[in-house]
Design a protein around this motif. Structure first.
Motif, short mmCIF file in Angstrom:
data_model
loop_
_atom_site.label_atom_id
_atom_site.label_comp_id
_atom_site.label_asym_id
_atom_site.label_seq_id
_atom_site.Cartn_x
_atom_site.Cartn_y
_atom_site.Cartn_z
N ALA A 23 0.83 -1.21 0.00
CA ALA A 23 0.00 0.00 0.00
C ALA A 23 0.86 1.25 0.00
O ALA A 23 0.37 2.35 0.28
N ALA A 24 2.14 1.10 -0.34
CA ALA A 24 3.07 2.24 -0.30
C ALA A 24 3.00 3.03 -1.59
O ALA A 24 3.96 3.14 -2.34
N GLY A 25 1.85 3.64 -1.84
CA GLY A 25 1.61 4.38 -3.06
C GLY A 25 0.24 4.01 -3.61
O GLY A 25 -0.26 2.90 -3.39
N ALA A 26 -0.36 4.92 -4.33
CA ALA A 26 -1.74 4.72 -4.77
C ALA A 26 -1.88 3.65 -5.84
O ALA A 26 -2.92 3.01 -5.97
N ASP A 27 -0.83 3.44 -6.66
CA ASP A 27 -0.89 2.40 -7.69
C ASP A 27 0.53 1.97 -8.00
O ASP A 27 1.50 2.64 -7.62
N PRO A 28 0.71 0.85 -8.71
CA PRO A 28 2.07 0.33 -8.94
C PRO A 28 2.99 1.31 -9.64
O PRO A 28 4.19 1.39 -9.30
N ASP A 29 2.51 2.07 -10.61
CA ASP A 29 3.38 3.01 -11.31
C ASP A 29 3.91 4.09 -10.37
O ASP A 29 5.09 4.47 -10.42
N LEU A 30 3.04 4.59 -9.50
CA LEU A 30 3.44 5.67 -8.61
C LEU A 30 4.28 5.20 -7.44
O LEU A 30 4.97 5.99 -6.81
N ARG A 31 4.24 3.88 -7.15
CA ARG A 31 5.07 3.37 -6.06
C ARG A 31 6.54 3.55 -6.34
O ARG A 31 7.36 3.61 -5.42
N GLY A 354 -1.29 15.05 -8.19
CA GLY A 354 -2.27 14.00 -8.08
C GLY A 354 -1.98 13.06 -6.93
O GLY A 354 -0.93 13.12 -6.32
N SER A 355 -2.92 12.18 -6.66
CA SER A 355 -2.74 11.19 -5.61
C SER A 355 -1.63 10.24 -5.98
O SER A 355 -1.49 9.84 -7.11
N ARG A 356 -0.83 9.86 -4.94
CA ARG A 356 0.21 8.88 -5.16
C ARG A 356 -0.41 7.50 -5.07
O ARG A 356 0.23 6.51 -5.17
#
Length: 356
Positions: A23-31, A354-356
Motif C-alpha cells: 500500500a506504499a503508493g496509490a498504484d504500482p506506477d506511482l510506487r 495527483g494522488s500517489r
C-alpha cells in the motif's frame, strides 16, 4: 555523548508491482516514486517539485510524515539525515550516498539483485563515515555518533520474507496493509525460490547469495551498513520492523555477533501475522516498541494508522523512540504529525499534484 544521525536507505524493487502486496503508493506506477518522495519529506519537509506526497490507495499518508514531525520537534540539527541511494528509480534533490545499486528486479526472477555483493561491500565501507564521530573524530566524551538506520522501499516486506526463507530464519513479516496478505506473499516467495534453485535455508551462511537470488537492493545496503558499523564500533539502532530485522538476519549470517537494538512501533509489534518478537528473539535483537496513540488522534491519517495502514517505515519507530528519549509527549508528536500532513497535502493541492 555522541549525537544521532538518521540514515534513510531508499530504493525500489519491481516486486512492488505485484498486485495486492503493498500500500506504499496509490498504484504500482506511482510506487516507484515513493522512496524518493519519502527521502525528500524527511530531509526537507516537502517532496521534490515533480513528486507528490505518497499515500496509500485509501489515502493514508506515508509514515515519513511522522519521522519528519519528530525531526521538527527535536530540531533538524539534532537529527541530521543522510540518504543512501539503494536503487532509486526517480531522482531526488537530497544528496544521497551512492552504493552502486540499480532498481531491484522482480523477486520471482532468478536474480533480482545481480549486484548484491557490490552494494553490500560499498555500504559496509561507507558505514564508518556516515556518523560524524566514526572516522576518528570522536566527541569530547569519546562516544561515537549513533546511526539510526531506516528504509523506504515499496514491496519490501515481500522481499524480506523471501530473504528470511532463503536464510532459513523464521518466515514472518508485517505489511503496509491492514490485513497482511501473507499467503499471497508466500506464494510469490515460493515461485522466486523455485526460479533461483533454492530450498528454504539454501542460502544460510551466505547473505550475499540470499540477497542476489531472493532480495532487494535496500536489504543489501542495510546489511552492509550494519556489518560496517559493527566492524568500526559505531553504535547503530535499527529503526523499523520486519525489514530491519531481516537486515539484521543478513548481518548475523555475515558474522555480526553483537546485540542489536530494534526500535519499531506497537503497530508492528502487536501484529500477530508478523511475530516480530519471535524473530527478534531468534536474532538476539533488543526490541522496543513505541505506541504513538494514533487511536486518540482525530484526523483521517491518524485513524488510518490506527487501523493498521503504514504500520512502520522511513524510520517511524526509531523516530518515536527518539521522541520519547527527548521527553516529547505522544500528544505533541500527534499534533505535529497532523500539522506536517496538512501542510504537505495542502501544498500538493496547491500545485495540482495527483494522488500517489
Amino acid at each position: 555523548m555522541g549525537g544521532v544521525t538518521l540514515v534513510v536507505v531508499a530504493g525500489t524493487t519491481a516486486t512492488a508491482a505485484i498486485d495486492g502486496i503493498s500500500a506504499a503508493g496509490a498504484d504500482p506506477d506511482l510506487r516507484a516514486h515513493t522512496p524518493s518522495a519519502d527521502l525528500e519529506i524527511v530531509a526537507t519537509g516537502r517532496p521534490a517539485p515533480e513528486s507528490a506526497v505518497p499515500v496509500s490507495p485509501s489515502g493514508c499518508p506515508t509514515p515519513a510524515v511522522v519521522t519528519r514531525a519528530v525531526r521538527e520537534l527535536v530540531g533538524p540539527d539534532a537529527l541530521p539525515v543522510v540518504g543512501v541511494d539503494a536503487g532509486l528509480r526517480t531522482p531526488t534533490t537530497v544528496d544521497a550516498v551512492a552504493v552502486g545499486a540499480s532498481p531491484g528486479g522482480d523477486v520471482r526472477d532468478p536474480e533480482p539483485v545481480p549486484e548484491a555483493g557490490r552494494v553490500f561491500d560499498r555500504a559496509r565501507d561507507a558505514a564508518p563515515g556516515l556518523a560524524s564521530g566514526a572516522s576518528g573524530a570522536e566527541g569530547e566524551s569519546g562516544d561515537r555518533d549513533e546511526l539510526l538506520l531506516a528504509e523506504t522501499i515499496p514491496g519490501g516486506t515481500t522481499t524480506a520474507l523471501s530473504v528470511l526463507t532463503a536464510l532459513g530464519e523464521r518466515p514472518a513479516v508485517s505489511s503496509s496493509l491492514p490485513a497482511n496478505p501473507i499467503e499471497r506473499k508466500r506464494r510469490v516467495v515460493d515461485t522466486g525460490l523455485d526460479a533461483s534453485g533454492l530450498d528454504a535455508g539454501g542460502a544460510a551462511g551466505d547473505p550475499k547469495r540470499a540477497i542476489r537470488t531472493a532480495g532487494d537492493p535496500v536489504l543489501a545496503a542495510l546489511a552492509g551498513l550494519i556489518v560496517g558499523c559493527a566492524d568500526a564500533g559505531v553504535p547503530v539502532t535499527l529503526a523499523g520492523g520486519t525489514q530491519l530485522a531481516t537486515a539484521a538476519a543478513l548481518a548475523r549470517h555475515a558474522g555480526v555477533e553483537r546485540r542489536l537494538p530494534l526500535a519499531t512501533t506497537s503497530l508492528v509489534a502487536d501484529d500477530p501475522s508478523a511475530d516480530l518478537a519471535g524473530l527478534a528473539d531468534d536474532l538476539d535483537l533488543a526490541l522496543t516498541a513505541s505506541d504513538p496513540g494514533f487511536d486518540a488522534g482525530d484526523t483521517s491519517a491518524m485513524r488510518a494508522y490506527a487501523r493498521g495502514e503504514a504500520k512502520e517505515g522511513v524510520g517511524m519507530g526509531g523516530a518515536l523512540a527518539l521522541a520519547d528519549r527527548a521527553g516529547l509527549s505522544d500528544a505533541t508528536v500527534r499534533g505535529r504529525t497532523a500539522a506536517v500532513t496538512d501542510r504537505l497535502l495542502a501544498a500538493r493541492a496547491g500545485t495540482g499534484g495527483g494522488s500517489r
